[in-house]
Design an enzyme around this catalytic site. Structure first.
Site, PDB file in Angstrom:
ATOM      1  N   GLU A  44     106.556-109.144  45.274  1.00  0.00           N
ATOM      2  CA  GLU A  44     107.409-110.194  44.776  1.00  0.00           C
ATOM      3  C   GLU A  44     108.910-109.883  44.751  1.00  0.00           C
ATOM      4  O   GLU A  44     109.182-108.747  44.272  1.00  0.00           O
ATOM      5  CB  GLU A  44     106.736-110.248  43.161  1.00  0.00           C
ATOM      6  CG  GLU A  44     107.674-111.127  42.318  1.00  0.00           C
ATOM      7  CD  GLU A  44     107.056-110.878  40.849  1.00  0.00           C
ATOM      8  OE1 GLU A  44     106.050-110.790  40.636  1.00  0.00           O
ATOM      9  OE2 GLU A  44     108.064-111.363  40.215  1.00  0.00           O
ATOM     10  N   ARG A  48     117.200-112.062  41.301  1.00  0.00           N
ATOM     11  CA  ARG A  48     118.071-111.496  40.341  1.00  0.00           C
ATOM     12  C   ARG A  48     119.059-110.679  41.169  1.00  0.00           C
ATOM     13  O   ARG A  48     119.890-110.271  40.483  1.00  0.00           O
ATOM     14  CB  ARG A  48     117.244-110.349  39.374  1.00  0.00           C
ATOM     15  CG  ARG A  48     116.343-111.194  38.699  1.00  0.00           C
ATOM     16  CD  ARG A  48     116.068-110.086  37.603  1.00  0.00           C
ATOM     17  NE  ARG A  48     114.293-110.180  37.255  1.00  0.00           N
ATOM     18  CZ  ARG A  48     113.865-109.159  36.797  1.00  0.00           C
ATOM     19  NH1 ARG A  48     114.063-107.946  36.655  1.00  0.00           N
ATOM     20  NH2 ARG A  48     112.299-109.554  36.634  1.00  0.00           N
ATOM     21  N   LYS A 131     100.166-115.252  35.737  1.00  0.00           N
ATOM     22  CA  LYS A 131     100.976-114.087  35.229  1.00  0.00           C
ATOM     23  C   LYS A 131     100.994-114.015  33.715  1.00  0.00           C
ATOM     24  O   LYS A 131     101.588-114.716  33.025  1.00  0.00           O
ATOM     25  CB  LYS A 131     102.417-113.936  36.023  1.00  0.00           C
ATOM     26  CG  LYS A 131     103.391-112.980  35.457  1.00  0.00           C
ATOM     27  CD  LYS A 131     104.595-113.143  36.070  1.00  0.00           C
ATOM     28  CE  LYS A 131     105.492-112.165  35.700  1.00  0.00           C
ATOM     29  NZ  LYS A 131     107.009-111.955  36.319  1.00  0.00           N
TER      30      LYS A 131
END
Ligand code: 3PG
Length: 210
Positions: A44, A48, A131
């Site tokens: 993942e 960012r 999640k």
């Protein structure tokens, strides 16, 4: 399309999904190779950093890696992540506009939920693997145990505060299929190019029972 089968396949590949914050695209391939060698093929990459999309594209070339984009928060993120080569997306929460965008794009999704209402809303839209975020902040193991009774069809990937110390306890829960965490490849090790150490951390994480 809601590609639950693909998300289940990803979750079955390894007990831990490393959450990656990568600032330099030059680190992408050696990092992904180290993680795959260590037994963690599902990656993942958080959106960012300025380099994140290039990192996804580079990691997608690594044999055996299944690269997804994390921190999807806007409709534009969904399109960009898919264009870069992500085969799945991860969202911290599940506002309807974002879920709509992922479904319309056909991007397999691990959507974020922290409450029973959020989980039920996603279940009603056909999602079965969620999640659980932020795992520790949202009540951790106690909350997941509480959700397992009324929502037995749902499985979770707790992320946010999962550590080498508590990962085993999370993974022992009946409704946890895998967990996400940044400890396998923290930015400090990535920046320093400590690929052997990251591989070793991955190996330990990959051996966690579930
Ligand atoms: C994140 O927000 O970066 C992920 O949830 C990972 O959290 P962690 O650093 O607590 O593993």
């Amino acid at each position: 399309m809601n590609d639950t089968a693909y998300v289940r396949e990803l979750a079955a590949l390894a007990p831990i999904i490393p959450v990656l914050v990568v600032e330099d695209v030059a680190h992408a391939v050696p990092l992904a190779e180290a993680l795959v060698r260590g037994g963690l093929p599902v990656l993942e990459v958080t959106l960012r950093t300025d380099a994140a999309l290039d990192v996804i594209a580079a990691m997608a070339t690594v044999k055996g890696a299944r690269v997804g984009a994390g921190t999807l928060v806007t409709v534009e993120d969904v399109a960009a992540a898919q264009k870069a080569g992500s085969t799945f997306g991860v969202t911290p929460g599940s506002p309807a506009f974002l879920i709509d965008a992922c479904l319309e794009a056909g991007l397999a999704l691990l959507p974020g939920a922290a409450t029973a209402t959020e989980a039920m809303t996603l279940q009603a839209r056909g999602f079965e693997v969620l999640k659980f975020f932020p795992a520790e902040g949202a009540g951790g193991i106690k909350t997941l145990k509480g959700l397992s009774g009324p929502l037995p069809m749902l499985s979770f990937c707790p992320t946010g505060g999962v550590t080498p110390e508590n990962a085993r306890d999370y993974l022992s829960l009946s409704n946890v299929v895998c967990a996400g965490g940044s400890w396998i490849a923290p930015s400090s090790l990535v920046k320093a190019g400590k690929w052997a150490e990251i591989e070793e951390r991955a190996r330990h994480a990959a051996a966690l029972p579930r």
